[in-house]
Design a protein around this motif. Sequence first.
Motif, PDB file in Angstrom:
ATOM      1  N   GLU A   1      -2.661  -6.189   5.759  1.00 52.31           N
ATOM      2  CA  GLU A   1      -2.996  -5.188   6.630  1.00 52.31           C
ATOM      3  C   GLU A   1      -4.304  -5.426   7.529  1.00 52.31           C
ATOM      4  OE1 GLU A   1      -3.056  -0.354   5.428  1.00 52.31           O
ATOM      5  OE2 GLU A   1      -3.609  -1.758   4.103  1.00 52.31           O
ATOM      6  N   GLU A   2      -5.193  -6.396   7.060  1.00 51.76           N
ATOM      7  CA  GLU A   2      -6.224  -6.728   7.896  1.00 51.76           C
ATOM      8  C   GLU A   2      -5.965  -7.211   9.181  1.00 51.76           C
ATOM      9  OE1 GLU A   2      -8.658  -9.424   5.622  1.00 51.76           O
ATOM     10  OE2 GLU A   2      -9.256  -7.991   3.940  1.00 51.76           O
TER      11      GLU A   2
ATOM     12  N   LYS B   1      -3.047  -6.871   1.078  1.00 52.61           N
ATOM     13  CA  LYS B   1      -4.525  -6.364   1.652  1.00 52.61           C
ATOM     14  C   LYS B   1      -4.807  -7.224   3.083  1.00 52.61           C
ATOM     15  CE  LYS B   1      -6.387  -4.293  -2.706  1.00 52.61           C
ATOM     16  NZ  LYS B   1      -6.918  -4.656  -3.707  1.00 52.61           N
TER      17      LYS B   1
ATOM     18  N   PRO C   1       0.902  -1.322   0.168  1.00 48.29           N
ATOM     19  CA  PRO C   1       0.132   0.022  -0.153  1.00 48.29           C
ATOM     20  C   PRO C   1       0.974   1.083   0.040  1.00 48.29           C
ATOM     21  CG  PRO C   1      -0.317  -1.160   1.888  1.00 48.29           C
ATOM     22  CD  PRO C   1       0.470  -1.769   1.260  1.00 48.29           C
TER      23      PRO C   1
END
Length: 178
Positions: free
Chosen positions: A177-178, A174, A75
């Motif tokens: 990051e969760e 992704k 990101p």
Amino acid sequence: PVISAETMELHHSKHHNTYVTNLNVSLEKLDAAVSAGDVSGIISLQGALKFNGGGHLNHTLFWENLCAKGSSEFPTSGALKDAVDARFGDFDTMKKDFSALTIGVQGSGWGWLGYNTNTGSIEAATCANQDPLKATTGLVPLLGIDVWEHAYYVDYRNVRPNYVNAIFDVVNWKAVEE
């Protein structure tokens, strides 16, 4: 491919499946020992529970951490980028430091990026064998790199550094990051 279909099939259907099967057997034995009040029997199962339970936990996260090649994009903003920048300075330094630590695991084990709930920061760590990160260190696992040879031998033979460097091409940031 970074990880071949053959490796994925062997890794998932043989290795991970064995951890799940043996964990279930150990849990049945644990239930019987608890029901019988057999404290010695309970204690004797700790190694099997840690190894097979850890193998299941570690591999479950490992599969979630992977994505198709070309879909892996770190990101450009957000909590993960901020945490990486705060701890390592930037993504490239994190990758270099985390890779070196992971490549350096003696024998079999895992390289990890974990979240330290006490400091609010991320850390790179390693665990031997199938030792699960949270139970072993207290860190919440975010990204695990399996460096047991079964994870890479078909594709990379015994050249662990090539595997560890390549796996960053298929990290699902992704999910991390969760």
